[in-house]
Design an enzyme around this catalytic site. Structure first.
Site, PDB file in Angstrom:
ATOM      1  N   ASP A  13       0.705  -1.786  -0.123  1.00  0.00           N
ATOM      2  CA  ASP A  13       0.109   0.388   0.532  1.00  0.00           C
ATOM      3  C   ASP A  13       0.004   1.547  -0.232  1.00  0.00           C
ATOM      4  OD1 ASP A  13      -2.146  -1.673   0.393  1.00  0.00           O
ATOM      5  OD2 ASP A  13      -1.784  -1.869   2.545  1.00  0.00           O
ATOM      6  N   LYS A  16       1.848   2.651  -5.610  1.00  0.00           N
ATOM      7  CA  LYS A  16       2.550   2.037  -6.498  1.00  0.00           C
ATOM      8  C   LYS A  16       2.553   2.789  -7.523  1.00  0.00           C
ATOM      9  CE  LYS A  16       2.234  -2.368  -4.665  1.00  0.00           C
ATOM     10  NZ  LYS A  16       1.846  -2.356  -2.610  1.00  0.00           N
ATOM     11  N   GLY A  40      -4.811  -4.140  -3.451  1.00  0.00           N
ATOM     12  CA  GLY A  40      -5.601  -3.323  -3.130  1.00  0.00           C
ATOM     13  C   GLY A  40      -4.884  -1.611  -3.898  1.00  0.00           C
ATOM     14  N   HIS A  41      -5.307  -1.404  -5.051  1.00  0.00           N
ATOM     15  CA  HIS A  41      -4.728  -0.636  -5.552  1.00  0.00           C
ATOM     16  C   HIS A  41      -6.076   0.814  -5.861  1.00  0.00           C
ATOM     17  CE1 HIS A  41      -1.361  -3.008  -6.216  1.00  0.00           C
ATOM     18  NE2 HIS A  41      -2.318  -3.480  -7.577  1.00  0.00           N
ATOM     19  N   GLN A 223       1.474  -6.356  -3.331  1.00  0.00           N
ATOM     20  CA  GLN A 223       2.596  -6.720  -2.363  1.00  0.00           C
ATOM     21  C   GLN A 223       3.598  -5.964  -2.035  1.00  0.00           C
ATOM     22  OE1 GLN A 223       1.246  -9.802  -3.436  1.00  0.00           O
ATOM     23  NE2 GLN A 223      -1.008  -8.771  -2.815  1.00  0.00           N
TER      24      GLN A 223
HETATM   25  P1  GDP Z   1      -0.631  -0.049  -3.603  1.00  0.00           P
HETATM   26  O1  GDP Z   1      -0.932  -0.826  -3.161  1.00  0.00           O
HETATM   27  O2  GDP Z   1       0.430   0.247  -3.380  1.00  0.00           O
HETATM   28  O3  GDP Z   1      -1.344   0.033  -5.287  1.00  0.00           O
HETATM   29  O4  GDP Z   1      -0.931   1.583  -2.862  1.00  0.00           O
HETATM   30  P2  GDP Z   1      -2.882   1.496  -2.335  1.00  0.00           P
HETATM   31  O5  GDP Z   1      -3.781   2.153  -3.414  1.00  0.00           O
HETATM   32  O6  GDP Z   1      -3.496   0.516  -1.282  1.00  0.00           O
HETATM   33  O7  GDP Z   1      -2.610   2.764  -1.427  1.00  0.00           O
HETATM   34  C1  GDP Z   1      -1.953   4.035  -2.100  1.00  0.00           C
HETATM   35  C2  GDP Z   1      -2.660   4.799  -1.637  1.00  0.00           C
HETATM   36  O8  GDP Z   1      -2.098   6.065  -1.157  1.00  0.00           O
HETATM   37  C3  GDP Z   1      -4.182   5.496  -2.811  1.00  0.00           C
HETATM   38  O9  GDP Z   1      -4.978   5.785  -1.673  1.00  0.00           O
HETATM   39  C4  GDP Z   1      -3.420   6.618  -3.216  1.00  0.00           C
HETATM   40  O10 GDP Z   1      -4.491   7.313  -3.559  1.00  0.00           O
HETATM   41  C5  GDP Z   1      -2.814   7.099  -2.065  1.00  0.00           C
HETATM   42  N1  GDP Z   1      -1.603   7.765  -2.317  1.00  0.00           N
HETATM   43  C6  GDP Z   1      -0.606   8.008  -3.562  1.00  0.00           C
HETATM   44  N2  GDP Z   1       0.510   8.395  -3.377  1.00  0.00           N
HETATM   45  C7  GDP Z   1       0.039   8.971  -2.564  1.00  0.00           C
HETATM   46  C8  GDP Z   1       0.169  11.165  -2.589  1.00  0.00           C
HETATM   47  O11 GDP Z   1       1.409  11.309  -2.698  1.00  0.00           O
HETATM   48  N3  GDP Z   1      -0.083  11.499  -0.707  1.00  0.00           N
HETATM   49  C9  GDP Z   1      -0.939  10.981  -0.632  1.00  0.00           C
HETATM   50  N4  GDP Z   1      -1.565  11.836   0.592  1.00  0.00           N
HETATM   51  N5  GDP Z   1      -1.952   9.769  -0.911  1.00  0.00           N
HETATM   52  C10 GDP Z   1      -1.298   8.623  -2.058  1.00  0.00           C
HETATM   53  P1  IMO Z   2      -1.309  -4.287  -2.296  1.00  0.00           P
HETATM   54  O1  IMO Z   2      -0.494  -5.127  -3.363  1.00  0.00           O
HETATM   55  C1  IMO Z   2      -0.539  -5.251   1.856  1.00  0.00           C
HETATM   56  C2  IMO Z   2      -0.759  -8.636   3.680  1.00  0.00           C
HETATM   57  C3  IMO Z   2      -2.664  -9.456   4.715  1.00  0.00           C
HETATM   58  C4  IMO Z   2      -1.850 -10.490   5.289  1.00  0.00           C
HETATM   59  C5  IMO Z   2      -0.366 -11.250   4.724  1.00  0.00           C
HETATM   60  C6  IMO Z   2      -1.324 -12.507   3.571  1.00  0.00           C
HETATM   61  O2  IMO Z   2      -2.005  -3.967  -2.201  1.00  0.00           O
HETATM   62  O3  IMO Z   2       0.073  -4.057  -1.255  1.00  0.00           O
HETATM   63  P2  IMO Z   2      -3.012 -13.127   1.942  1.00  0.00           P
HETATM   64  O4  IMO Z   2      -4.129 -12.695   1.387  1.00  0.00           O
HETATM   65  O5  IMO Z   2      -1.829 -12.675   0.802  1.00  0.00           O
HETATM   66  O6  IMO Z   2      -2.289 -14.560   1.777  1.00  0.00           O
HETATM   67  O7  IMO Z   2      -2.319 -12.734   2.942  1.00  0.00           O
HETATM   68  O8  IMO Z   2      -0.449 -10.593   3.184  1.00  0.00           O
HETATM   69  N1  IMO Z   2      -1.278  -8.555   2.000  1.00  0.00           N
HETATM   70  C7  IMO Z   2      -1.226  -7.383   1.548  1.00  0.00           C
HETATM   71  N2  IMO Z   2      -0.816  -6.552   2.652  1.00  0.00           N
HETATM   72  N3  IMO Z   2      -1.104  -4.077   0.838  1.00  0.00           N
HETATM   73  C8  IMO Z   2      -1.179  -6.257  -0.226  1.00  0.00           C
HETATM   74  O9  IMO Z   2      -1.300  -5.519  -1.241  1.00  0.00           O
HETATM   75  C9  IMO Z   2      -1.594  -6.840   0.512  1.00  0.00           C
HETATM   76  N4  IMO Z   2      -1.966  -8.150  -0.274  1.00  0.00           N
HETATM   77  C10 IMO Z   2      -1.535  -9.189   1.025  1.00  0.00           C
HETATM   78  O10 IMO Z   2      -2.624  -8.264   5.087  1.00  0.00           O
HETATM   79  O11 IMO Z   2      -0.483  -9.859   6.340  1.00  0.00           O
HETATM   80 MG    MG Z   3      -2.768  -1.517  -2.024  1.00  0.00          MG
END
Ligand code: GDP
Ligand code: IMO
Ligand code: MG
Length: 428
Positions: A13, A16, A40-41, A223
């Protein structure tokens, strides 16, 4: 500049999609090479917000060819739901390629994920419950079902029989659940076969051909480093290789094709699920980061655990992945803090340790050693040049860069696609 890999450098998270957006229209292919719909993106474009799980966030870039390669585990129903939702919003998903060798998440994998977690009780991993671990376990045990099996009913039936034979004993006798029939699984999987067929191809061949032709191929890791099954905080990890090497095995391109590895770090740290997290905060600072950074899981909605930036983890990620550039996201979330602590090393049993400890038990009780940096109050979300950041924000980035093992080439200052400060060209 042929193959570029983007990976999470912490526990996921990190945002990316920010780096993917930065490369933008120059990308020809975007490849998801590991994991499944546990990812989850959230990507914000203008006033539109997209939540993606199985598809790489690069699918939102116009003209790009999205690929789901062999290292991914696919929940086919989720795949079609996601494609339909994007299609309804005008995103062109018609070019998606799916590897014939990718493994399939079935009903029994999801069930096993949930019951084994329940069985673990207090020792549970806190998985996303999407069947990821059991599907990779079947792959390694050589009883998995692959996408290509959908096109040969006899083979499919034999494989499902072999897989269920043992699992039904487990489900019924150990977990007190009903047995799952071969017919229900086979019927369900076959119902997707014809729709899937046009997308299925030898993705390794196509990607190698694309690289030979000088195309830019972006590998988007799900991840993150600390969730990698080999290099993360095992057993509190996911079940795939989410580090840069996974891009090679997970897609069938040689490691020498990879020229850039972009590590994404947040300006602080978050984690979802159980496992060690030395800089975790349990006070109002942690709550500040969670509410200001909106740190709630995109997949499960769980509140993310929050903590300060951990430099030993950044250095570890730089090493394990061969990071060439860091992109630091969410610097804007730190605005308003009087001072910002950064973990520079740990103390383990009274001894200073500069790198991530080799023993997991030591990591569990590692106490961070912090250095404090002065904060800033100015709104930075509109800043687009490094020199325009408040002096203290610049100093924070430079100080963190000096101890993180690699240059910080871009800085996220807001959720939007355009909210980024670029210091070095990621393609240069
Ligand atoms: P991922 O799993 O790496 O794709 O990231 P996620 O989407 O799960 O979580 C990143 C969150 O941060 C998302 O809600 C983005 O919209 C938000 N985000 C990304 N870059 C920035 C930033 O520079 N500032 C802020 N405030 N939010 C950001
Ligand atoms: P993104 O791509 C954050 C964590 C789960 C759990 C562990 C194992 O959005 O960064 P799983 O269901 O993969 O067997 O769970 O990994 N986990 C993540 N945490 N971001 C993710 O993906 C994750 N995908 C799995 O919370 O601790
Ligand atoms: Mg994510």
């Amino acid at each position: 500049m042929p193959a570029i890999v983007i990976i999470g450098a912490q526990w996921g998270d990190e945002g990316k999609g920010k780096a993917t957006d930065l490369l933008g229209s120059r990308i020809d292919y975007v490849v998801k090479f590991n994991g499944g719909n546990n990812a989850g993106h959230t990507v914000v474009i203008g006033n539109q917000k997209y939540a993606l799980h199985l598809l790489p966030s690069g699918i939102l870039t116009d003209g790009v060819i999205p690929v789901i390669s062999n290292g991914v585990v696919i929940d086919i129903e989720v795949l079609f739901d996601e494609l339909e939702a994007l299609n309804a919003r005008g995103v062109d998903v018609s070019k998606l390629r799916v590897s014939a060798n990718a493994h399939i998440i079935t009903h029994y994998h999801r069930t096993l994920d949930k019951v084994t977690e329940r069985f673990l009780g207090k020792k549970q991993i806190g998985t996303t419950g999407r069947g990821i671990g059991p599907t990779y376990a079947d792959k390694i045990n050589r009883v998995g079902i692959r996408i290509q099996d959908l096109f040969d009913e006899n083979i499919l039936r034999q494989k499902v029989e072999a897989a269920l034979d043992q699992k039904n004993h487990l489900l019924v006798k150990v977990y007190n659940r009903r047995a799952i029939t071969v017919d229900e699984i086979v019927e369900n999987l076959l119902s997707y076969a014809e729709r899937l067929r046009p997308m299925v191809t030898d993705t390794a061949l196509e990607l190698n051909n694309a690289l030979d032709a000088g195309k830019i191929v972006l590998f988007e890791g799900g991840q993150a480093t600390m969730l990698d099954v080999d290099h993360g905080t095992y057993p509190f990890v996911t079940s795939s290789n989410s580090t840069a090497g996974g891009a090679s095995t997970g897609s069938g391109i040689g490691p020498n094709r990879i020229e850039r590895v972009i590590g994404i770090v947040k300006a602080y740290t978050t984690r979802v699920g159980a496992g060690p997290f030395p800089t975790e905060l349990f006070d109002e600072s942690g709550e500040f980061l969670r509410s200001k950074g909106f740190e709630f899981g995109t997949t499960t909605g769980r509140p993310r655990r929050t903590g300060w930036y951990d430099a030993p983890i950044a250095r570890y990620s730089a090493r394990i992945n061969g990071v060439t550039d860091f992109v630091m996201t969410k610097l804007d979330v730190l605005t308003g803090l009087e001072s910002i602590p950064v973990c520079v090393a740990y103390e383990v049993d009274g001894v200073r340790v500069d790198e991530v400890p080799v023993s997991q038990s030591d990591f569990h009780h590692a106490v961070p050693i912090y250095e404090d940096f002065p904060g800033w109050t100015e709104d930075i979300t509109g800043v687009r040049a490094f020199e325009d950041l408040p002096v203290n924000a610049q100093a924070y980035v430079l100080a963190v860069e000096a101890i993180s093992g690699c240059r910080i080439s871009a800085i996220g200052v807001g959720p939007g696609r355009e909210a980024i400060v670029v210091r070095h060209n990621l393609l240069g």
